[in-house]
Design a protein around this motif. Sequence first.
Motif, PDB file in Angstrom:
ATOM      1  N   PRO A  29       0.824  -1.214   0.000  1.00 47.01           N
ATOM      2  CA  PRO A  29       0.000   0.000   0.000  1.00 47.01           C
ATOM      3  C   PRO A  29       0.861   1.269   0.000  1.00 47.01           C
ATOM      4  O   PRO A  29       2.036   1.234   0.379  1.00 47.01           O
ATOM      5  N   HIS A  30       0.246   2.344  -0.427  1.00 46.24           N
ATOM      6  CA  HIS A  30       0.896   3.660  -0.485  1.00 46.24           C
ATOM      7  C   HIS A  30       2.148   3.643  -1.347  1.00 46.24           C
ATOM      8  O   HIS A  30       3.157   4.263  -1.025  1.00 46.24           O
ATOM      9  N   ARG A  31       2.087   2.925  -2.457  1.00 48.62           N
ATOM     10  CA  ARG A  31       3.225   2.840  -3.371  1.00 48.62           C
ATOM     11  C   ARG A  31       2.742   3.046  -4.801  1.00 48.62           C
ATOM     12  O   ARG A  31       1.615   2.729  -5.144  1.00 48.62           O
ATOM     13  N   GLN A  32       3.633   3.567  -5.613  1.00 48.59           N
ATOM     14  CA  GLN A  32       3.375   3.667  -7.042  1.00 48.59           C
ATOM     15  C   GLN A  32       4.680   3.476  -7.793  1.00 48.59           C
ATOM     16  O   GLN A  32       5.761   3.728  -7.255  1.00 48.59           O
ATOM     17  N   VAL A  46      11.425   1.398 -10.099  1.00 48.94           N
ATOM     18  CA  VAL A  46      11.672   2.273  -8.960  1.00 48.94           C
ATOM     19  C   VAL A  46      10.297   2.585  -8.390  1.00 48.94           C
ATOM     20  O   VAL A  46       9.424   3.109  -9.083  1.00 48.94           O
ATOM     21  N   VAL A  47      10.108   2.198  -7.134  1.00 49.60           N
ATOM     22  CA  VAL A  47       8.815   2.331  -6.470  1.00 49.60           C
ATOM     23  C   VAL A  47       8.895   3.496  -5.496  1.00 49.60           C
ATOM     24  O   VAL A  47       9.879   3.639  -4.768  1.00 49.60           O
ATOM     25  N   GLU A  48       7.830   4.318  -5.487  1.00 48.91           N
ATOM     26  CA  GLU A  48       7.806   5.497  -4.631  1.00 48.91           C
ATOM     27  C   GLU A  48       6.687   5.397  -3.607  1.00 48.91           C
ATOM     28  O   GLU A  48       5.563   5.035  -3.952  1.00 48.91           O
ATOM     29  N   ASP A  49       7.009   5.722  -2.359  1.00 45.29           N
ATOM     30  CA  ASP A  49       6.006   5.795  -1.297  1.00 45.29           C
ATOM     31  C   ASP A  49       5.201   7.070  -1.517  1.00 45.29           C
ATOM     32  O   ASP A  49       5.775   8.163  -1.594  1.00 45.29           O
ATOM     33  N   THR A  50       3.877   6.962  -1.620  1.00 46.81           N
ATOM     34  CA  THR A  50       3.039   8.121  -1.925  1.00 46.81           C
ATOM     35  C   THR A  50       2.906   9.079  -0.749  1.00 46.81           C
ATOM     36  O   THR A  50       2.452  10.207  -0.925  1.00 46.81           O
ATOM     37  N   ARG A  51       3.315   8.657   0.425  1.00 46.36           N
ATOM     38  CA  ARG A  51       3.243   9.543   1.602  1.00 46.36           C
ATOM     39  C   ARG A  51       4.551  10.264   1.850  1.00 46.36           C
ATOM     40  O   ARG A  51       4.560  11.436   2.207  1.00 46.36           O
TER      41      ARG A  51
END
Length: 88
Positions: A29-32, A46-51
Amino acid sequence: MVRRDGLAETMSRYLIDQLERTPNIEVRPHRQVAELVGDRSVEALVVEDTRTAEREPLDASALFVFTGADPRTHGPQTGFSSTTSASS
């Protein structure tokens, strides 16, 4: 990767249950996905934390994108309307 808190808000329970029972699937969760890495094919994500905007590289050889179950098949909204006469 799920941009929200989880899947329950937008996915049927039976699909969530299937994903949870599949050992090689991890829901994050909270990833894109921020980047695809590779020359001719996918080599990593490359995965980014949306928070927090923290980024993490992940080895990958493929990417499946599930965009949702509600099809958006209507055309662009132009602001114009069209009428057709029965005698045309």
